[in-house]
Motif scaffolding. Sequence first.
Motif, PDB file in Angstrom:
ATOM      1  N   ALA A   1      10.589 120.645 -13.823  1.00  0.00           N
ATOM      2  CA  ALA A   1      10.809 121.963 -13.235  1.00  0.00           C
ATOM      3  C   ALA A   1       9.905 122.188 -12.029  1.00  0.00           C
ATOM      4  O   ALA A   1      10.325 122.736 -11.000  1.00  0.00           O
ATOM      5  N   ARG A   2       8.678 121.753 -12.135  1.00  0.00           N
ATOM      6  CA  ARG A   2       7.729 121.924 -11.035  1.00  0.00           C
ATOM      7  C   ARG A   2       8.065 121.008  -9.864  1.00  0.00           C
ATOM      8  O   ARG A   2       8.069 121.429  -8.695  1.00  0.00           O
ATOM      9  N   PHE A   3       8.364 119.748 -10.152  1.00  0.00           N
ATOM     10  CA  PHE A   3       8.565 118.770  -9.082  1.00  0.00           C
ATOM     11  C   PHE A   3       9.849 119.043  -8.308  1.00  0.00           C
ATOM     12  O   PHE A   3       9.889 118.865  -7.092  1.00  0.00           O
ATOM     13  N   THR A   4      10.906 119.445  -9.006  1.00  0.00           N
ATOM     14  CA  THR A   4      12.172 119.708  -8.311  1.00  0.00           C
ATOM     15  C   THR A   4      12.104 120.945  -7.420  1.00  0.00           C
ATOM     16  O   THR A   4      12.908 121.095  -6.495  1.00  0.00           O
ATOM     17  N   ALA A   5      11.145 121.837  -7.712  1.00  0.00           N
ATOM     18  CA  ALA A   5      10.980 123.039  -6.876  1.00  0.00           C
ATOM     19  C   ALA A   5       9.800 122.930  -5.923  1.00  0.00           C
ATOM     20  O   ALA A   5       9.528 123.855  -5.154  1.00  0.00           O
ATOM     21  N   LYS A   6       9.104 121.810  -5.969  1.00  0.00           N
ATOM     22  CA  LYS A   6       7.875 121.640  -5.165  1.00  0.00           C
ATOM     23  C   LYS A   6       8.209 121.507  -3.691  1.00  0.00           C
ATOM     24  O   LYS A   6       9.131 120.792  -3.307  1.00  0.00           O
ATOM     25  N   ASP A   7       7.425 122.171  -2.852  1.00  0.00           N
ATOM     26  CA  ASP A   7       7.580 122.062  -1.404  1.00  0.00           C
ATOM     27  C   ASP A   7       6.792 120.863  -0.922  1.00  0.00           C
ATOM     28  O   ASP A   7       5.554 120.842  -0.970  1.00  0.00           O
TER      29      ASP A   7
END
Length: 294
Positions: A285-291
Amino acid sequence: MSRVDAVRADAVRRPSALWTFGLLRSELVTTVRRWRTLALLGVLAAVPVLVGIAVKIETRDGGPVGGGHGEGPAFITQITNNGLFLVFTALAATLPVFLPMAVGVVAGDAIAGEAGAGTLRYLLVAPAGRTRLLLIKYATVMAFCLLATLVVAVSALAVGALLFPTGELTTISGTRISFAEGLGRALLIALVVAASLVGMAALGLFVSTLTNSGIAAMATTVGLLITVQIVDQIPQLQALQPYLFPHYWLSFADLMREPVYWDDLVRNLGLQGVYAAVFGSAAWARFTAKDISV
């Protein structure tokens, strides 16, 4: 077709299974070839050597290990009777601290290290996708879990066979098993120990997605490990302890019983699966939304 056009074409092309395997192989080779990884493996391989030499020196006059008071890691008093017990002792000695710290370093650096070095953007330009790349990173860390555990086991087996007698061995239950069956149980124990680290690997990978600093991610992961280990030893928190990922780590000793006690082993593997699912999902969840800006 220009080079830029070729890159764009690759970016929209669906990666094949062979391409994915190639990327995984590249990640494995890159991870193992790092000086940091080699140093970690060297330290892990040295632990059984130090334990074996220490036991040999202490018992050279026929005296018992630890003065006969049962001091030291599990199985250590049995090493002089059979060198195969050095495998079990080394795994018991390294599992609480050395093995998970090594895994924490590799897992913590998996994403954050690439981001800090500025190579994460280029990895994502390739037709991998964030989910596929994250899975490859996690698979690489799990492969390191197995490699690190086998390094300890093989080193201990070699030192044990060199310094002490081998042959039939006595289980915790007092029954005798052949050396071949003992080797089989040693391999099974090594696999269980490696599987016991998958929860720690997922936690480290999640932390690695939270920062662009590899050093910060590694330090945070190791710090969390130490904190959880301390909590697991506080009697007043015993109601919480069965839910902590290291609580059942040493249950692998039950594989040396006859018959094998499976209850804590199953609890351990189930708990690792829960941690892997929870922190693996959080990492996704964090990596797919990470800038990715660097």
